[in-house]
Design an enzyme around this catalytic site. Structure first.
Site, mmCIF file in Angstrom:
data_model
loop_
_atom_site.group_PDB
_atom_site.id
_atom_site.type_symbol
_atom_site.label_atom_id
_atom_site.label_comp_id
_atom_site.label_asym_id
_atom_site.label_seq_id
_atom_site.Cartn_x
_atom_site.Cartn_y
_atom_site.Cartn_z
ATOM 1 C CE LYS B 132 -1.622 -1.775 3.677
ATOM 2 N NZ LYS B 132 -1.354 -3.455 3.367
ATOM 3 C CB VAL B 159 -8.571 -1.808 -0.874
ATOM 4 C CG1 VAL B 159 -9.689 -1.648 0.208
ATOM 5 C CG2 VAL B 159 -7.259 -0.765 -1.038
ATOM 6 N N GLY B 161 -7.485 -7.393 0.232
ATOM 7 C CA GLY B 161 -7.126 -8.710 0.004
ATOM 8 C C GLY B 161 -7.974 -9.373 -1.555
ATOM 9 N N GLY B 213 -1.094 -15.077 9.886
ATOM 10 C CA GLY B 213 -0.349 -14.498 8.935
ATOM 11 C C GLY B 213 -1.193 -13.104 8.498
ATOM 12 C CD GLU B 216 0.503 -4.512 7.304
ATOM 13 O OE1 GLU B 216 1.892 -4.582 6.999
ATOM 14 O OE2 GLU B 216 0.001 -4.630 6.205
ATOM 15 C CG ASP B 227 -3.514 -2.317 7.096
ATOM 16 O OD1 ASP B 227 -2.699 -2.437 6.230
ATOM 17 O OD2 ASP B 227 -4.686 -2.731 7.037
ATOM 18 C CE LYS B 231 -5.640 -2.908 3.735
ATOM 19 N NZ LYS B 231 -5.890 -4.081 5.096
#
Lengths: 353, 353
Positions: B132, B159, B161, B213, B216, B227, B231
């Site tokens: 991003k 944005v 995934g 996972g 961040e 984050d 986005k």
């Protein structure tokens, strides 16, 4: 309007609930189309059951809306009206860049839309259709014709109206395998079942859906599942790469359901919804349309009377759900407009090179 | 593999949660890409913090996954490894068609992604990014650079995934006016708040999100709202046509919330969710990120711990909601792959003429 706007000539056939809103959008979005996309859309011909109107300098969309609102046909258009002329004659004789096809769906033989679309493609026009029937009956041959003539055939309005159900499937899930899809693709039956669960009678609910412009002219197309099955066939061809026909769809209507049955399901924590689904079985898909009891946490169970939605279960993109609140046919007309813009953007990208 | 497959050379920088799954998809989807799209994707270079590996005949993606899984860097790749070489050196020196940029987001100066993207565009490569930061810091200049060199810059993975949030906004709502958008765009904070409402502590929930996972590398990017704000800035530029910066976003984190507060809201029929929103105010948009109490029937209130979603409130397309269930970063990698395919499909359409 921007001075450098590119003029694009449109034909519009079918001036019912959707077609009239396309006319309204041509007026409402004139400035936006010019500013954002450098486009000037000019309606050079329109046809309804009364006849047609043709004017190469451009018809006044607002005047056609006025005629229709006062109960007249487009053939009454002063100076440009052609009483008794057919939609097909217009497509055969008028020069244009894009045909907008919004005639009523005729699942028997696809006409008049099928002949109009085939003729337009053959004459090198792009086609944007909201009419499902020609795709249901002749998807592969129409796509071949489009490819042969290097033009686009777009139909994002045919499944879910404003909902980009086709676009998400085709473009955003291109490399994925769709293991299963489930959708509420017919608004009328969802409207009726939702209202019946709230206590209305079937007849009351159907009448309200018709008054809001949601129902097909012949309600059997909705309540017997033909409309949802048609949309499933279009998704099968365009998204699943599975060339199905209406006969491949296991189809159950909603007319045997009672308010009692709907409320009993609700009491048990379920919600009966009209669901169209495709489930991968080896190389094939099993296609079904009919009322199903969904648990209340299912993404489709939450959709209210004026909503449609779709859920894609994929191998690599996760589970993707999308829904639309659609209180009038305006979003379906807006879907036709987005197809027009997308075709022209693609072609301007080509022209850039 | 089809004999007529078109060979396309890729560079991949960043081999973390997303980049490694891109490698896996290159292996898993090889046959599908060839059959459906006539594409043969060849990884000619890859870089991580250890260095790089470069091989014009193509690196073995599976071998790189094996190296990473055993804790080694890509520079250990036998015969092609370049210890100490930087991602930027690879982009500057290796010939390729598309750069895949999956380096960690660095909101301070956008590096190393920003320089790599700018260099790739300048060298005439298309770029697909899941990072991003370069877009947040330099969207307009990167898009100008892409246009100047007649190449594409795609970022649908940034944005949501696997969720096509950007694509729906850009393509499907092109002619519409977006009055308001609301989204759960950061999975980690939604995960944490959902689990805390269920009784977990903040620390437990964060650790689980990291293990899956989702989080961040630096959790402050998630829990302080950076984050989600990033986005929102990307959506503002790309969908709303509103050139915002991070400073324009009113931002509130989630670390002051307690399990008690979340459960109190639930008892009152609300659900506290981490929401990013843009609301049209005249010619501008008001941009906000922070926890909000949503009524339980709100489309975002229903999204579980591993879901993200977005709602577009439009003038002509109705209200459109979309959501994704994303249990691993695989859908984000799949979003990068769909961007690759879309770029190449667009360009093959151009070549057809």
């Amino acid at each position: 309007m921007s001075e450098s706007s590119r003029s694009v000539r449109l034909l519009l056939i079918g001036l019912g609930n959707v077609g009239r809103r396309v006319l309204e959008l041509l007026v409402q979005k004139r400035a936006v189309l010019s500013e954002r996309f450098g486009l000037s859309l000019i309606l050079v011909g329109a046809a309804d059951s009364s006849g047609a109107a043709v004017q190469s300098a451009g018809l006044d969309a607002q005047e056609i809306v006025r005629l229709k609102t006062t109960g007249l046909g487009v053939a009454e258009y002063a100076g440009a009206g052609r009483p008794g002329s057919t939609a097909l004659e217009v497509v055969e004789t008028v020069s244009a860049d894009i045909l907008l096809e919004a005639a009523p769906a005729n699942l028997k033989d696809g006409q008049p839309g099928l002949a109009c679309i085939a003729t337009a493609l053959d004459r090198g026009m792009h086609v944007v259709t909201a009419d499902k029937a020609p795709l249901v009956l002749a998807y592969p041959s129409l796509q071949n014709l489009a490819q042969e003539h290097n033009v686009q055939l777009r139909f994002s309005a045919t499944v879910g109206g404003g909902l980009p159900a086709v676009n998400i499937g085709r473009r955003d899930l291109g490399p994925a395998t769709i293991e299963r899809l489930e959708g509420i693709l017919n608004l009328t039956t969802n409207y009726i079942l939702t209202r019946m669960a709230e206590g209305q009678s079937y007849t009351e609910a159907l009448a309200q859906a018709q008054a809001a412009g949601h129902a097909e002219t012949d309600p059997r197309l909705d309540v017997d599942g033909w409309d949802a099955a048609s949309k499933l066939v279009i998704l099968a061809h365009s998204v699943l790469g599975y060339p199905a026909t209406l006969e491949d769809v296991e189809r159950e209507g909603i007319t045997h359901l009672t308010g009692d049955k709907l409320r009993q399901a609700a009491a048990a924590g379920n919600c009966i919804k009209p669901v169209a689904s495709a489930e991968k079985e080896g190389d094939n898909y099993r296609l079904r349309v009919g009322p199903i009891a969904l648990p209340t946490e299912h993404p489709l169970a939450m959709l209210g009377a004026e909503q449609m939605g779709i859920v894609y279960h994929t191998d690599i993109n996760g589970q993707i759900a999308a829904s639309v609140v659609e209180e009038t046919p305006l979003p379906t007309a807006a879907a036709m407009l987005r197809d027009v813009v997308e075709i022209l953007e693609l072609h301007s990208a080509r022209f850039m090179l």
